[in-house]
Design an enzyme around this catalytic site. Structure first.
Site, short mmCIF file in Angstrom:
data_model
loop_
_atom_site.label_atom_id
_atom_site.label_comp_id
_atom_site.label_asym_id
_atom_site.label_seq_id
_atom_site.Cartn_x
_atom_site.Cartn_y
_atom_site.Cartn_z
N SER A 1 -9.94 1.69 2.52
CA SER A 1 -9.05 2.46 1.69
C SER A 1 -8.00 1.62 0.96
CB SER A 1 -8.32 3.51 2.53
OG SER A 1 -7.52 2.89 3.51
N LYS B 1 0.85 -1.20 0.00
CA LYS B 1 0.00 0.00 0.00
C LYS B 1 0.88 1.25 0.00
CE LYS B 1 -4.05 1.87 2.49
NZ LYS B 1 -5.03 1.59 3.56
N SER C 1 -10.23 -0.66 6.75
CA SER C 1 -9.64 -0.52 5.41
C SER C 1 -8.93 -1.73 4.84
CB SER C 1 -8.65 0.64 5.40
OG SER C 1 -9.36 1.83 5.21
N1 GLN Z 1 -13.52 3.77 5.90
C1 GLN Z 1 -12.92 4.24 7.10
C2 GLN Z 1 -12.63 5.70 7.02
O1 GLN Z 1 -12.91 6.27 6.02
C3 GLN Z 1 -11.74 3.42 7.43
C4 GLN Z 1 -10.48 3.91 6.85
C5 GLN Z 1 -9.31 3.06 7.26
O2 GLN Z 1 -9.44 2.02 7.88
N2 GLN Z 1 -8.14 3.55 6.94
O3 GLN Z 1 -12.16 6.29 7.93
#
Ligand code: GLN
Length: 471
Positions: A153, A78, A177
């Site tokens: 994400s 990532k 995410s």
């Molecule tokens: N979807 C969540 C957010 O927008 C989780 C993001 C994540 O785990 N980095 O904060």
């Protein structure tokens, strides 16, 4: 031809050992898929230019009998993880040209295991999002249905594996995410216990919630990659030394179902039906399912969307045009800050910085931040007390199936609902894993979400392996 679709780490390891193919052949097979698939899917932002050197190191380890299970395994990374001398942009314009000057702990671990780091994958900007649509580098498509999002994400990391453009990948998980995108692409995604994997060299989103984890096609692949990155690191003050971690103990084969929580608004009927089927499957193989009461868990999403932006606003204060990445010229210092941040950050990131700054401002932090911190302790205590009577807790991973592009991006609250089942885990610092639990008639995947007590990843793997035989 190497059958990448059915390849696992152990199979690749055996084949490399037998000499069916070389590390170079294996990497080439993946590169060919990437070359064909990536222009459309956009899983990778960049393929690293030092693959030849990496392959040499892996081949040498093999020849010298020093190979680990990860040696020669093509792995996607990532874009928020520092790899020395490579760009790490966290999906943001503000770090577009930022080159890392050292390796993140997880990267050091993978390099010493001889893994091949193929490249960096697309992600929601600074990991804020559930669809990868907030990336500054375009959307990533879901390889199972290109009209739909891959989740987020870590959307690029899952798409890379789902399109057979990597055998496994690393993601990061602050509120879901790793798990939600794994669920959206029919993969296994593990968020380890907070403190199990060092955050050193990971571009921070919300430090008390962030954790790096593994993504793969099988539970065993996710387990092997986790084992390679798991460990104590003195560069992360929240890293937990091995001797302080809870030791595995035998399972009681009892799993809790939070019945009330599953009645929350906004959960697709098909998701609940699939979950019901998963429960029946687990019962059939000898798991006892018990109703559990978690009256506070419904506040998790609200607590998350206070604590997370508060930490985001302070973590992202460092991008001021002085130290990292983009710097927009102006005659006054303040204008450099403002112009750099205005040009470098996208809408969602700016929204969260504003929210977090407001939450932490004098006159409000008691009402919002401190209340959320207290609620966090109460939710954590509630979850931990339930674990005295069950090994694990299960829910669906996502309240919805993979959605279409533009369906939720203009409605932040609808997007935030994606995190309903996944955020309690980050709030409590416990481990959780999403595993595929079947598909709709149209081939859209469902995910089963398993949560376990801190440092009991072994429970997730055991249940996951039992379950994956049935799907
Ligand atoms: N979807 C969540 C957010 O927008 C989780 C993001 C994540 O785990 N980095 O904060």
């Amino acid at each position: 031809m190497i059958d990448l679709k059915n390849l696992t780490i152990e199979k690749a390891h055996e084949s490399l050992k037998r000499g069916d193919y070389s590390v170079s052949d294996l990497v080439d097979a993946y590169l060919e898929v990437i070359k064909k698939g990536n222009p459309d899917i956009n899983a990778y932002i960049e393929i690293f230019d030092d693959l030849k050197e990496q392959i040499k190191i892996a081949e040498k380890m093999r020849k010298e009998g020093k190979a680990t299970l990860m040696t020669g395994i093509p792995t996607a990374i990532k874009d928020n993880m520092l790899v020395d001398s490579h760009i790490a942009s966290a999906g943001s314009n503000i770090l577009k040209n930022y080159k890392a000057t050292y390796d993140a702990f997880v990267i050091k671990q993978l390099k010493s295991a001889g893994a091949i780091l193929l490249g960096r994958t697309n992600m929601d900007e600074f990991a804020m999002g559930s669809s990868t649509e907030t990336s500054a580098y375009g959307n990533t498509k879901n390889p199972l249905d290109v009209n739909r999002v891959p989740g987020g994400s870590s959307g690029g990391s899952v798409a890379a594996v789902a399109m057979n453009g990597a055998l496994v990948s690393l993601g990061s998980d602050t509120g879901g995410s790793i798990r939600q995108p794994a669920s959206f692409t029919g993969l296994v995604g593990l968020k380890p216990t907070y403190g199990a994997v060092s955050r050193s060299g990971i571009i921070a989103m919300a430090s008390s919630l962030d954790q790096v984890g593994s993504i793969g096609k099988t539970v065993r692949d996710a387990e092997i990659l986790f084992e390679a990155i798991n460990g104590y690191d003195e560069l992360d003050s929240t890293s937990v030394p091995k001797e302080k971690r809870i030791k595995p103990s035998p399972m009681r084969k009892r799993i809790g179902i939070p019945k009330e929580f599953l009645k929350s608004k906004g959960i697709d009927k098909s998701v609940l039906e699939n979950f019901e089927e998963s429960c029946q499957k687990l019962e059939k193989i000898g798991y006892e399912l018990v109703d559990i009461s978690l009256p506070l868990i419904k506040y998790s999403l609200a607590v998350y969307y206070i604590i997370m932006p508060a930490e985001v606003s302070s973590n992202l204060a460092r991008y001021d045009g002085m130290r990292y990445g983009l710097s927009v010229e102006a005659s006054k210092l303040y204008d450099v800050y403002a112009k750099t941040r205005g040009a470098g950050f996208g809408r969602e990131v700016r929204r969260r910085i504003l929210l977090g700054t407001y939450i932490l401002s004098h006159g409000y932090y008691d009402a919002y931040y401190n209340t959320a911190v207290k609620s966090r302790s109460a939710i954590t205590a509630e979850l931990n007390s339930v674990f005295s009577s069950v090994d694990a807790i299960i829910t669906p991973t996502s309240p919805s199936l993979p959605f279409k592009f533009n369906e939720k991006i203009k409605d932040p609250l609808a997007m935030y609902m994606s995190d309903l089942f996944t955020v309690p885990v980050n709030i409590a610092g416990i481990p959780a894993m999403s595993i595929p639990s079947g598909k709709t008639k149209d081939g859209l995947p469902f995910g089963l979400h398993i949560m376990a007590p801190a440092f009991r990843e072994d429970i997730l793997f055991a249940i996951g392996k039992d379950f994956e035989k049935l799907v």
